[in-house]
Design a protein around this motif. Structure first.
Motif, PDB file in Angstrom:
ATOM      1  N   THR A 465     -42.899 -29.207  40.763  1.00  0.00           N
ATOM      2  CA  THR A 465     -42.962 -28.554  39.453  1.00  0.00           C
ATOM      3  C   THR A 465     -44.050 -27.488  39.470  1.00  0.00           C
ATOM      4  OG1 THR A 465     -42.332 -30.637  38.418  1.00  0.00           O
ATOM      5  CG2 THR A 465     -43.150 -28.911  36.967  1.00  0.00           C
ATOM      6  N   LEU A 466     -43.745 -26.341  38.901  1.00  0.00           N
ATOM      7  CA  LEU A 466     -44.707 -25.243  38.811  1.00  0.00           C
ATOM      8  C   LEU A 466     -44.736 -24.756  37.369  1.00  0.00           C
ATOM      9  CD1 LEU A 466     -46.611 -23.314  40.356  1.00  0.00           C
ATOM     10  CD2 LEU A 466     -44.645 -21.831  40.744  1.00  0.00           C
ATOM     11  N   CYS A 467     -45.918 -24.790  36.743  1.00  0.00           N
ATOM     12  CA  CYS A 467     -46.074 -24.372  35.349  1.00  0.00           C
ATOM     13  C   CYS A 467     -47.142 -23.280  35.291  1.00  0.00           C
ATOM     14  CB  CYS A 467     -46.468 -25.554  34.466  1.00  0.00           C
ATOM     15  SG  CYS A 467     -46.679 -25.135  32.730  1.00  0.00           S
ATOM     16  N   VAL A 468     -46.725 -22.058  34.997  1.00  0.00           N
ATOM     17  CA  VAL A 468     -47.628 -20.903  34.972  1.00  0.00           C
ATOM     18  C   VAL A 468     -47.690 -20.372  33.550  1.00  0.00           C
ATOM     19  CG1 VAL A 468     -48.106 -18.627  35.911  1.00  0.00           C
ATOM     20  CG2 VAL A 468     -47.023 -20.360  37.358  1.00  0.00           C
ATOM     21  N   GLN A 469     -48.868 -20.459  32.924  1.00  0.00           N
ATOM     22  CA  GLN A 469     -49.024 -20.007  31.546  1.00  0.00           C
ATOM     23  C   GLN A 469     -49.396 -18.531  31.424  1.00  0.00           C
ATOM     24  OE1 GLN A 469     -51.752 -22.715  29.668  1.00  0.00           O
ATOM     25  NE2 GLN A 469     -50.375 -24.472  29.827  1.00  0.00           N
ATOM     26  N   PRO A 470     -50.253 -17.967  32.275  1.00  0.00           N
ATOM     27  CA  PRO A 470     -50.598 -16.544  32.123  1.00  0.00           C
ATOM     28  C   PRO A 470     -49.509 -15.638  32.691  1.00  0.00           C
ATOM     29  CG  PRO A 470     -51.810 -17.462  33.956  1.00  0.00           C
ATOM     30  CD  PRO A 470     -51.075 -18.610  33.336  1.00  0.00           C
ATOM     31  N   ASP A 471     -49.535 -14.379  32.300  1.00  0.00           N
ATOM     32  CA  ASP A 471     -48.558 -13.409  32.792  1.00  0.00           C
ATOM     33  C   ASP A 471     -48.970 -12.792  34.123  1.00  0.00           C
ATOM     34  OD1 ASP A 471     -47.056 -13.810  30.502  1.00  0.00           O
ATOM     35  OD2 ASP A 471     -48.115 -12.232  29.396  1.00  0.00           O
ATOM     36  N   GLN A 472     -50.258 -12.833  34.437  1.00  0.00           N
ATOM     37  CA  GLN A 472     -50.759 -12.162  35.626  1.00  0.00           C
ATOM     38  C   GLN A 472     -51.137 -13.193  36.702  1.00  0.00           C
ATOM     39  OE1 GLN A 472     -54.200  -9.744  34.944  1.00  0.00           O
ATOM     40  NE2 GLN A 472     -54.521  -9.300  37.115  1.00  0.00           N
ATOM     41  N   VAL A 473     -50.388 -13.192  37.812  1.00  0.00           N
ATOM     42  CA  VAL A 473     -50.676 -14.074  38.939  1.00  0.00           C
ATOM     43  C   VAL A 473     -50.484 -13.289  40.231  1.00  0.00           C
ATOM     44  CG1 VAL A 473     -50.059 -16.230  37.787  1.00  0.00           C
ATOM     45  CG2 VAL A 473     -48.300 -14.919  38.972  1.00  0.00           C
ATOM     46  N   GLU A 474     -51.213 -13.683  41.262  1.00  0.00           N
ATOM     47  CA  GLU A 474     -51.028 -13.066  42.581  1.00  0.00           C
ATOM     48  C   GLU A 474     -49.754 -13.569  43.230  1.00  0.00           C
ATOM     49  OE1 GLU A 474     -52.573 -10.797  44.603  1.00  0.00           O
ATOM     50  OE2 GLU A 474     -53.732 -10.214  42.849  1.00  0.00           O
TER      51      GLU A 474
END
Length: 567
Positions: A465-474
């Protein structure tokens, strides 16, 4: 009475019973805490409470239960009596027969009582206070059950069906020596049933300020930090709270690794946690506790080894806390090779501060039921965590890896990969989650799960499972694959003169090689390879060719050319 005025025999019997029970109902006492017969369920005719114990008086059809005596506390008796008084005082309002409290304990409750029945005192300073806190908290927690999501794929029945006795404390010195690595010679610490064994341990000279060993000999300034860490129970991620609290209530000692600021420990330090047998059919319990503190700009490498007497039943529930300071590096190599009849539930909690680096490489090869809950917090900017693991499931084993990584700081990095080999009648579980919080920008995270199924009756459960809240990721990636060995691969090797048994072993070893190659210990790698060879012999293969005639020399030559171009 029929139309001729005669009374049949069965009607006479029914009339007599009706008169008998009518008299009983009218004369049933209500002032001595005895329930009237009409308000009891069909199984129990009358229940009398002498104060400390209660014995159900059963009807003839249920006399086989007559030997059961259910002992309860005074609190339970008072609560039960209050319930009965309420029933007797509101007889007219009852719509049907009331349901009495269930006095028979569940398997989980009996298991918990059996664990506490073998608790022994300890002379290590500060442990009693920690035990009291854990016991008080444990009473407020619910026992794990299948209705809870974290335990849905865990064989709780295997765990809760065990009963325990006091351990003998004996150690198989020959087996212990076999698993002590040559690369850690001079720095090998042994804990037996959760207690530090000075006689079996060897500790060479260490840099100034570095401490490794049990809590009893720990310097006072370090002991305060260890007590603080040991009192903290990890967040209830994947059911960690109950196992960690149980460990807190039962632990007898704490394994300590303390590396002060700016110190680098060149030698690898090995900790072996050994669980002894009881000498009879009952199992034993062990609750190892480990605290690793790596201060600012320090560097150290630790090997953690969990084992026990082979062929015996026991339950081991370790808890490990790792604290990585600013710009510190901590590497933990891990090998769990418990007895194939043992139960193992472990909680690992790591905190990484700014510019810190935490690396964990683990091999899971033992325990009938083995569960690891790993919780990693990257709280600082540019913090980094690497988690690599491999599970070798054979002979009906169930090995379960749950991991949760949280990114709190900007530009933090996490890499996770877990590989599982599943043999006949075995079950491999991987459940991982990476959470990137809203304020963590520029995060780079990757999570991969790979599983190799060697038998038709094996089972693989993978839930990345991958949960990414911000819009900016590398970068943010995750994936999962499950495969079996292909028959054409076996054929390809056999065409080169390799025996079928060796070909199976080569293909299986190749799958786990990437993780196993990270282990710098030759003897450990040899033991894992031996374990893989035993499971590879029972492997089944699936042919991918649509027609057997396609498997010919031309196909092999084409594959040779493809491989030559690749390399």
């Amino acid at each position: 009475i029929d139309h001729m005025g005669s009374i049949k025999a069965w009607e006479t019997l029914a009339l007599a019973l009706a008169i008998f029970f009518g008299i009983r109902l009218l004369t049933a006492p209500t002032d001595n805490r005895m329930l009237p017969l009409r308000f009891l369920p069909t199984r129990v005719a009358r229940l009398q409470i002498p104060g400390q114990a209660m014995r159900p008086r059963l009807r003839p059809a249920q006399r086989k239960f007559q030997s059961n005596v259910y002992k309860v506390t005074s609190e339970s008796v008072d609560r039960m009596v209050s319930t009965y008084d309420t029933i007797l005082g509101n007889e007219k309002d009852l719509q049907g027969p009331p349901r009495l409290p269930n006095f028979r304990k569940t398997a989980a409750e009996n298991w918990r009582d059996s664990v506490f029945s073998v608790k022994t005192a300890t002379s290590v300073p500060g442990i009693d206070a920690i035990n009291e806190e854990g016991t008080a908290t444990l009473e407020t927690l619910t026992l794990p059950n299948k209705k809870q999501e974290p335990f849905r794929h865990l064989s709780l029945r295997r765990i809760f069906n065990n009963r325990f006795a006091y351990s003998s404390g004996s150690v198989d010195a020959k087996m212990l020596k076999r698993y002590q690595q040559r690369e850690t010679e001079g720095y090998q610490l042994v804990f037996v049933d959760g207690e530090y064994s000075e006689d079996l341990s060897v500790v060479g000279s260490l840099p100034q300020g570095v401490y490794v060993g049990g809590l009893a000999s720990c310097p006072p300034e370090i002991r305060e930090k260890v007590h603080e860490k040991a009192r903290v129970v990890p967040q209830d991620i994947y059911g960690s709270e109950y196992w960690a609290t149980l460990n807190k209530a039962m632990l007898k000692d704490i394994a300590v690794v303390y590396v002060p600021e700016g110190v680098t420990v060149e030698d690898h330090i090995q900790f072996t946690f050994y669980t002894s047998s009881s000498g009879n059919t009952k199992g034993t319990v062990s609750f190892p506790r480990m605290v690793i503190i790596s201060e600012k700009e320090s560097d150290a490498t630790v090997l953690v080894n969990h084992m026990g007497e082979m062929g015996t039943k026991y339950y081991s529930a370790p808890v490990t806390t790792v604290d990585v300071g600013f710009d510190a590096h901590m590497t933990v190599y891990y090998h769990q090779h418990q007895s194939l009849s043992a139960m193992h539930t472990e909680v690992i909690n790591a905190t990484v501060e700014e510019d810190g680096h935490f690396k964990w490489v683990g091999m899971l090869t033992g325990a009938s039921v083995g569960r690891i809950n790993m919780d990693v917090d990257l709280i600082g900017e540019d913090a980094e965590a690497e988690v690599y693991g491999a599970s070798i499931c054979s002979e009906g084993l169930e090995l379960d890896m749950h991991a949760f990584i949280r990114h709190h700081g900007n530009h933090s990095i996490s890499k996770q990969e877990h590989r599982t080999i599943v043999g006949p009648k075995s079950h491999g579980v991987f459940r991982g989650q990476i959470l990137v919080l809203k304020d963590a920008l520029g995060v780079d995270c990757d999570q991969q799960s790979r599983a190799l199924l060697l038998a038709n009756d094996g089972e693989v459960t993978a839930m990345p499972t991958l949960c990414v809240q911000p819009d900016q990721v590398e970068g943010a990636a995750h994936g999962s694959t499950v495969t079996d060995l292909q028959g054409e691969e076996l054929f390809y090797l056999m065409c080169r003169g390799i025996a079928p048994e060796e070909a199976k072993s080569m293909l299986t070893k190749g799958f786990i090689r990437q993780i196993l190659g990270m282990m710098p210990y030759l003897d450990l790698r040899a033991n894992v390879v031996e374990r893989i060879a035993s499971i590879a012999d029972k492997a089944t293969f699936q042919w991918r060719f649509t027609d057997v005639e396609e498997v010919n020399e031309n196909v092999v030559m084409e594959r040779d050319q493809e491989m030559a171009q690749m390399f």
